[in-house]
Design a protein around this motif. Structure first.
Motif, PDB file in Angstrom:
ATOM      1  N   LEU A  59      -7.135 -19.951 -14.040  1.00 24.94           N
ATOM      2  CA  LEU A  59      -8.315 -19.881 -14.636  1.00 24.94           C
ATOM      3  C   LEU A  59      -9.328 -20.590 -13.506  1.00 24.94           C
ATOM      4  O   LEU A  59     -10.486 -20.395 -13.641  1.00 24.94           O
ATOM      5  N   VAL A  60      -8.873 -21.773 -13.015  1.00 22.38           N
ATOM      6  CA  VAL A  60      -9.648 -22.545 -11.958  1.00 22.38           C
ATOM      7  C   VAL A  60      -8.791 -22.945 -10.664  1.00 22.38           C
ATOM      8  O   VAL A  60      -7.826 -23.031 -10.697  1.00 22.38           O
ATOM      9  N   ALA A  61      -9.643 -22.695  -9.826  1.00 25.77           N
ATOM     10  CA  ALA A  61      -8.955 -23.174  -8.377  1.00 25.77           C
ATOM     11  C   ALA A  61      -9.958 -23.857  -7.398  1.00 25.77           C
ATOM     12  O   ALA A  61     -11.176 -24.000  -7.419  1.00 25.77           O
ATOM     13  N   LYS A  92     -14.584 -28.786 -11.489  1.00 25.97           N
ATOM     14  CA  LYS A  92     -14.545 -27.426 -11.828  1.00 25.97           C
ATOM     15  C   LYS A  92     -13.844 -26.888 -13.409  1.00 25.97           C
ATOM     16  O   LYS A  92     -14.487 -26.394 -14.070  1.00 25.97           O
ATOM     17  N   ALA A  93     -12.731 -27.717 -13.478  1.00 21.50           N
ATOM     18  CA  ALA A  93     -12.118 -27.488 -14.895  1.00 21.50           C
ATOM     19  C   ALA A  93     -12.936 -27.798 -16.096  1.00 21.50           C
ATOM     20  O   ALA A  93     -13.032 -27.467 -16.946  1.00 21.50           O
ATOM     21  N   LEU A  94     -13.456 -29.171 -15.658  1.00 21.95           N
ATOM     22  CA  LEU A  94     -14.340 -29.645 -17.203  1.00 21.95           C
ATOM     23  C   LEU A  94     -15.563 -28.967 -17.201  1.00 21.95           C
ATOM     24  O   LEU A  94     -15.882 -28.718 -18.346  1.00 21.95           O
ATOM     25  N   ASN A  95     -16.328 -28.458 -16.315  1.00 23.43           N
ATOM     26  CA  ASN A  95     -17.381 -27.649 -16.404  1.00 23.43           C
ATOM     27  C   ASN A  95     -16.948 -26.208 -16.990  1.00 23.43           C
ATOM     28  O   ASN A  95     -18.058 -25.595 -17.507  1.00 23.43           O
ATOM     29  N   ALA A  96     -15.736 -25.542 -16.847  1.00 22.16           N
ATOM     30  CA  ALA A  96     -15.380 -24.626 -17.264  1.00 22.16           C
ATOM     31  C   ALA A  96     -14.798 -24.494 -18.669  1.00 22.16           C
ATOM     32  O   ALA A  96     -14.421 -23.639 -19.397  1.00 22.16           O
ATOM     33  N   GLY A  97     -14.823 -26.024 -19.326  1.00 22.29           N
ATOM     34  CA  GLY A  97     -14.262 -26.204 -20.623  1.00 22.29           C
ATOM     35  C   GLY A  97     -12.721 -26.606 -20.719  1.00 22.29           C
ATOM     36  O   GLY A  97     -12.317 -26.337 -21.721  1.00 22.29           O
ATOM     37  N   TYR A  98     -12.071 -26.817 -19.719  1.00 22.34           N
ATOM     38  CA  TYR A  98     -10.707 -27.325 -19.875  1.00 22.34           C
ATOM     39  C   TYR A  98     -10.619 -28.871 -19.695  1.00 22.34           C
ATOM     40  O   TYR A  98     -10.964 -29.374 -18.700  1.00 22.34           O
ATOM     41  N   GLY A  99     -10.206 -29.469 -20.577  1.00 19.52           N
ATOM     42  CA  GLY A  99      -9.938 -31.105 -20.615  1.00 19.52           C
ATOM     43  C   GLY A  99      -8.662 -31.565 -20.125  1.00 19.52           C
ATOM     44  O   GLY A  99      -8.593 -32.701 -20.032  1.00 19.52           O
ATOM     45  N   GLU A 100      -7.538 -30.630 -20.474  1.00 19.47           N
ATOM     46  CA  GLU A 100      -6.092 -31.283 -20.002  1.00 19.47           C
ATOM     47  C   GLU A 100      -5.460 -30.335 -19.385  1.00 19.47           C
ATOM     48  O   GLU A 100      -5.714 -29.136 -19.292  1.00 19.47           O
ATOM     49  N   ALA A 101      -4.334 -30.846 -18.893  1.00 23.54           N
ATOM     50  CA  ALA A 101      -3.484 -30.093 -18.046  1.00 23.54           C
ATOM     51  C   ALA A 101      -2.254 -31.170 -17.851  1.00 23.54           C
ATOM     52  O   ALA A 101      -2.153 -32.216 -18.134  1.00 23.54           O
ATOM     53  N   ILE A 102      -1.118 -30.105 -17.584  1.00 23.77           N
ATOM     54  CA  ILE A 102       0.177 -30.983 -16.999  1.00 23.77           C
ATOM     55  C   ILE A 102       0.311 -30.616 -15.730  1.00 23.77           C
ATOM     56  O   ILE A 102       0.105 -29.580 -15.206  1.00 23.77           O
ATOM     57  N   LEU A 103       1.120 -31.721 -14.886  1.00 22.91           N
ATOM     58  CA  LEU A 103       1.185 -31.533 -13.476  1.00 22.91           C
ATOM     59  C   LEU A 103       2.266 -30.549 -13.225  1.00 22.91           C
ATOM     60  O   LEU A 103       3.573 -30.843 -13.806  1.00 22.91           O
ATOM     61  N   ASP A 104       2.066 -29.527 -12.216  1.00 22.97           N
ATOM     62  CA  ASP A 104       3.245 -28.846 -11.844  1.00 22.97           C
ATOM     63  C   ASP A 104       3.320 -28.944 -10.066  1.00 22.97           C
ATOM     64  O   ASP A 104       2.267 -28.166  -9.576  1.00 22.97           O
ATOM     65  N   ILE A 105       4.389 -29.504  -9.706  1.00 23.33           N
ATOM     66  CA  ILE A 105       4.332 -29.685  -8.242  1.00 23.33           C
ATOM     67  C   ILE A 105       5.212 -28.755  -7.787  1.00 23.33           C
ATOM     68  O   ILE A 105       5.407 -28.780  -6.399  1.00 23.33           O
ATOM     69  N   ALA A 165     -18.495 -41.200  -0.029  1.00 26.42           N
ATOM     70  CA  ALA A 165     -19.716 -40.198  -0.167  1.00 26.42           C
ATOM     71  C   ALA A 165     -19.617 -38.797  -0.626  1.00 26.42           C
ATOM     72  O   ALA A 165     -20.187 -38.482  -1.419  1.00 26.42           O
ATOM     73  N   VAL A 166     -18.367 -38.284  -0.398  1.00 23.06           N
ATOM     74  CA  VAL A 166     -17.946 -36.984  -0.725  1.00 23.06           C
ATOM     75  C   VAL A 166     -17.547 -37.135  -2.308  1.00 23.06           C
ATOM     76  O   VAL A 166     -17.921 -36.057  -2.953  1.00 23.06           O
ATOM     77  N   ALA A 167     -16.796 -38.032  -2.569  1.00 23.02           N
ATOM     78  CA  ALA A 167     -16.427 -38.446  -4.193  1.00 23.02           C
ATOM     79  C   ALA A 167     -17.752 -38.282  -4.773  1.00 23.02           C
ATOM     80  O   ALA A 167     -17.570 -37.849  -5.954  1.00 23.02           O
ATOM     81  N   LEU A 168     -18.912 -39.184  -4.337  1.00 25.63           N
ATOM     82  CA  LEU A 168     -20.006 -39.211  -5.272  1.00 25.63           C
ATOM     83  C   LEU A 168     -20.681 -37.925  -5.431  1.00 25.63           C
ATOM     84  O   LEU A 168     -21.033 -37.424  -6.510  1.00 25.63           O
ATOM     85  N   ALA A 169     -20.629 -37.022  -4.167  1.00 17.82           N
ATOM     86  CA  ALA A 169     -21.344 -35.839  -4.213  1.00 17.82           C
ATOM     87  C   ALA A 169     -20.610 -34.615  -5.293  1.00 17.82           C
ATOM     88  O   ALA A 169     -21.081 -34.084  -5.881  1.00 17.82           O
ATOM     89  N   ILE A 170     -19.095 -35.038  -5.130  1.00 22.64           N
ATOM     90  CA  ILE A 170     -18.424 -34.121  -5.993  1.00 22.64           C
ATOM     91  C   ILE A 170     -18.750 -34.536  -7.634  1.00 22.64           C
ATOM     92  O   ILE A 170     -18.907 -33.658  -8.468  1.00 22.64           O
ATOM     93  N   LYS A 171     -18.705 -35.588  -7.963  1.00 26.56           N
ATOM     94  CA  LYS A 171     -18.842 -36.332  -9.181  1.00 26.56           C
ATOM     95  C   LYS A 171     -20.263 -35.897  -9.567  1.00 26.56           C
ATOM     96  O   LYS A 171     -20.495 -35.719 -10.821  1.00 26.56           O
ATOM     97  N   LYS A 172     -21.351 -35.856  -8.767  1.00 26.14           N
ATOM     98  CA  LYS A 172     -22.605 -35.311  -9.353  1.00 26.14           C
ATOM     99  C   LYS A 172     -22.712 -33.889  -9.876  1.00 26.14           C
ATOM    100  O   LYS A 172     -23.395 -33.731 -10.630  1.00 26.14           O
ATOM    101  N   GLU A 173     -21.808 -33.193  -9.671  1.00 29.35           N
ATOM    102  CA  GLU A 173     -21.419 -31.750 -10.225  1.00 29.35           C
ATOM    103  C   GLU A 173     -20.929 -31.600 -11.509  1.00 29.35           C
ATOM    104  O   GLU A 173     -21.086 -30.491 -12.065  1.00 29.35           O
ATOM    105  N   LEU A 174     -20.708 -32.832 -12.127  1.00 32.22           N
ATOM    106  CA  LEU A 174     -20.017 -32.487 -13.308  1.00 32.22           C
ATOM    107  C   LEU A 174     -21.231 -32.665 -14.213  1.00 32.22           C
ATOM    108  O   LEU A 174     -22.206 -33.354 -14.395  1.00 32.22           O
ATOM    109  N   VAL A 175     -21.057 -31.343 -15.180  1.00 33.49           N
ATOM    110  CA  VAL A 175     -22.194 -31.182 -16.021  1.00 33.49           C
ATOM    111  C   VAL A 175     -21.798 -31.902 -17.400  1.00 33.49           C
ATOM    112  O   VAL A 175     -20.837 -32.039 -17.948  1.00 33.49           O
TER     113      VAL A 175
END
Length: 175
Positions: A59-61, A92-105, A165-175
């Motif tokens: 769904l999101v990558a 990306k996942a939050l902007n697409a409407g997905y709020g939860e997941a489980i970790l698969d390593i 700085a990159v972390a702040l730039a990424i968080k700014k994209e959160l809608v």
């Protein structure tokens, strides 16, 4: 080759060492989308995957190679890159409407402080709801790249401030 009524031929992907079907079944039975984290020699890949009859659907990558577009200057296979990729994935996942997941390593070893858990920490810091234990997460210094700047200052440059700085730039994209 062994033959007889008691001989069991394993599934192909298990025989190739690609899939642990016992772990996969336990993850699929939860009904929650999986946050799949894979590491290669050159990058970190984080995907949101749901099972379907024909096969798993992504769904999101997010790929660590995308971090260059945000100004990241470090290695795309490092712990800070995994942290930032997890953060980018969560946005990306939050902007697409997905709020939860489980970790698969997958078949990666669950060693505390590993890069797969750095990606998990990035996703959690960005606001994605993923269950985890505090003891497996890497230290904050490792997430910011202080360990890299310490042993290779000429190559790392100012990696710690770059990661922030990159972390702040990424968080700014959160809608």
């Amino acid at each position: 080759m062994a033959t007889g009524p008691r001989y069991f031929v394993p599934f192909r992907r298990r025989h190739e060492g690609k899939t642990d079907y016992y772990k996969r079944m336990s993850l699929l039975s939860s009904g929650t989308p999986r946050m799949v984290v894979r590491k290669t020699n050159r990058q970190i890949i984080v995907q949101l995957v749901v099972p379907e009859v024909e096969g798993d659907s992504t769904l999101v990558a997010a790929y660590s190679a995308e971090l260059a577009g945000y100004g990241y200057e470090g290695s795309t296979a490092s712990t800070p890159a995994a942290y930032l990729t997890g953060m980018l994935f969560a946005v990306k996942a939050l902007n697409a409407g997905y709020g939860e997941a489980i970790l698969d390593i997958g078949l990666a070893r669950a060693k505390p402080g590993a890069r797969v858990f750095a990606a998990l920490k990035g996703a959690v810091d960005a606001g994605l709801d993923v269950p985890y234990g505090e003891s497996i997460l890497p230290d904050e210094e490792r997430l910011k790249g202080a360990h890299i700047a310490e042993y290779a200052p000429e190559r790392a440059g100012d990696l710690v401030t770059n990661v922030e700085a990159v972390a702040l730039a990424i968080k700014k994209e959160l809608v």
